[in-house]
Design an enzyme around this catalytic site. Structure first.
Site, PDB file in Angstrom:
ATOM      1  N   GLY B  42      31.208 -33.806  23.805  1.00 67.62           N
ATOM      2  CA  GLY B  42      32.225 -34.843  23.990  1.00 67.62           C
ATOM      3  C   GLY B  42      33.628 -34.280  23.964  1.00 67.62           C
ATOM      4  O   GLY B  42      34.408 -34.447  24.913  1.00 67.62           O
ATOM      5  N   CYS B 200      28.093 -37.168  14.977  1.00 68.17           N
ATOM      6  CA  CYS B 200      27.869 -38.205  15.996  1.00 68.17           C
ATOM      7  C   CYS B 200      26.395 -38.601  16.089  1.00 68.17           C
ATOM      8  O   CYS B 200      26.067 -39.739  16.394  1.00 68.17           O
ATOM      9  CB  CYS B 200      28.321 -37.712  17.358  1.00 68.17           C
ATOM     10  SG  CYS B 200      30.061 -37.322  17.433  1.00 68.17           S
TER      11      CYS B 200
END
Lengths: 73, 275
Positions: B42, B200
């Site tokens: 990300g 995450c």
């Protein structure tokens, strides 16, 4: 006695309390003892390195917070 | 010595060059700079895209992951047809399509002290940048073990590290520069190897939260390369609930086993600087 703020909550402690004492005071279970050993402590927007916790003498109205590491990317 | 930019490049980067803090010489500096990105997920995809667009001339991408469907909502360089392929290969292709000025090296390996040594050995430009301390390292990895390895490697090689992390609604960002902001210490001064972490995979994350943190990481990197302002000595903390940032002043841990060893002591740095 002085009043400090731990995670925004007022906490009355003896005037000669250091940062390690505060964390020991609020760590009520073994789990939180371990958790508090592995976080960053912030006093009045300044990070206090772990080795300095016993040497940081708390002052009245100190704002003390704990931060966990975020590791995701 | 710098030569002037070609007309095409001047036009391409004109809006950046207009900034007095950048100018033509700053753009040349960016084009000649070397950045190693550890982790192309990300944060890494966003930051690679932004640095390439700004004209950072040499990008080295390190990640052994393959593209998965669950990556697509936030890892902007990847699309459904890329699933199953090496992230670094796709990222390299996308960056090159967007800005052919940028020299991208894809290295589909996980970062550790051995694999990065092999990478350096095989890349003469990267090796030269490392030894001249002209390499900036960006930590965009997704676990604490890698974060500590990257920090250790950067401290050992006296490289500047820009470390960012994101999980759920929280982001953290810091710059480690022991030459210019020694008082702020390194990543290990902040969190030890046993730190409680959020990641995450277990906490989830929103794409825009990742993008905000990655953009700040890219901005901090460009500021460092262009020498805009003093070396940053804060931990920047992003709160995605309130959409706000906090700056927490960092300080070196005098007992840090990474940056306060004899070879990294303030005295030894000063001695080297005076030679």
């Amino acid at each position: 006695m002085i009043t400090v703020y731990f995670n925004s909550q007022p906490l009355s402690v003896p005037a000669d309390t250091n940062l390690r004492d505060i964390l020991a005071l609020v760590a009520t279970t073994q789990q939180s003892h371990e958790a508090f050993a592995n976080v960053a402590a912030v006093v009045n927007e300044c990070i206090v390195p772990k080795s300095q916790w016993p040497h940081y003498q708390c002052q009245a109205s100190d704002n003390i917070e704990l931060f966990a590491a975020v590791a995701g990317g | 010595m710098t030569t002037s930019l070609s007309e095409t490049r001047f036009v391409h980067y004109y809006r950046q060059i207009l900034l007095p803090e950048v100018g033509e010489s700053g753009q040349q500096t960016l084009l000649q700079s070397h950045v190693l990105i550890v982790g192309v997920g990300g944060l890494g995809t966003h930051v690679a895209q932004q640095l390439a667009a700004a004209g950072v001339g040499h990008l080295y991408l390190m990640d052994n992951d393959k593209v998965e469907r669950s990556n697509l909502p936030r890892q902007v360089l990847f699309a459904a047809p890329d699933i199953g392929q090496n992230k670094v290969d796709i990222a390299k292709r996308q960056i090159h399509q967007h800005n052919p000025d940028v020299h991208v090296v894809a290295w589909p390996w996980h970062f550790d002290l051995d694999s990065v040594a092999i990478f350096i050995q095989q890349q003469p430009l990267l090796s030269a940048a490392l030894h001249q301390q002209k390499l900036t390292v960006l930590d965009c990895s997704d676990n604490l073990t890698t974060r500590h390895s990257v920090n250790l490697w950067c401290v050992e090689h006296k490289l500047v590290l820009v470390s960012a992390a994101v999980s759920a609604f929280c982001g953290q960002l810091l710059l480690v520069d022991l030459q210019n902001a020694q008082h702020a210490g390194c990543y290990r001064c902040l969190f030890n190897e046993h730190a409680i972490t959020q990641d995450c995979q277990s906490m989830g994350v929103l794409g825009p939260t990742v993008a905000v943190v990655a953009s700040m990481q890219a901005a901090l990197t460009l500021k460092h390369i262009l020498r805009v302002g003093a070396a940053d000595d804060h931990l920047h903390v992003y709160d995605g609930y309130t959409l706000s940032w906090r700056k927490l002043k960092r300080q070196r841990d005098r007992h840090c086993p990474v940056c306060c060893t004899p070879s990294n002591s303030p005295i030894s740095h000063q001695r080297e600087a005076s030679l």
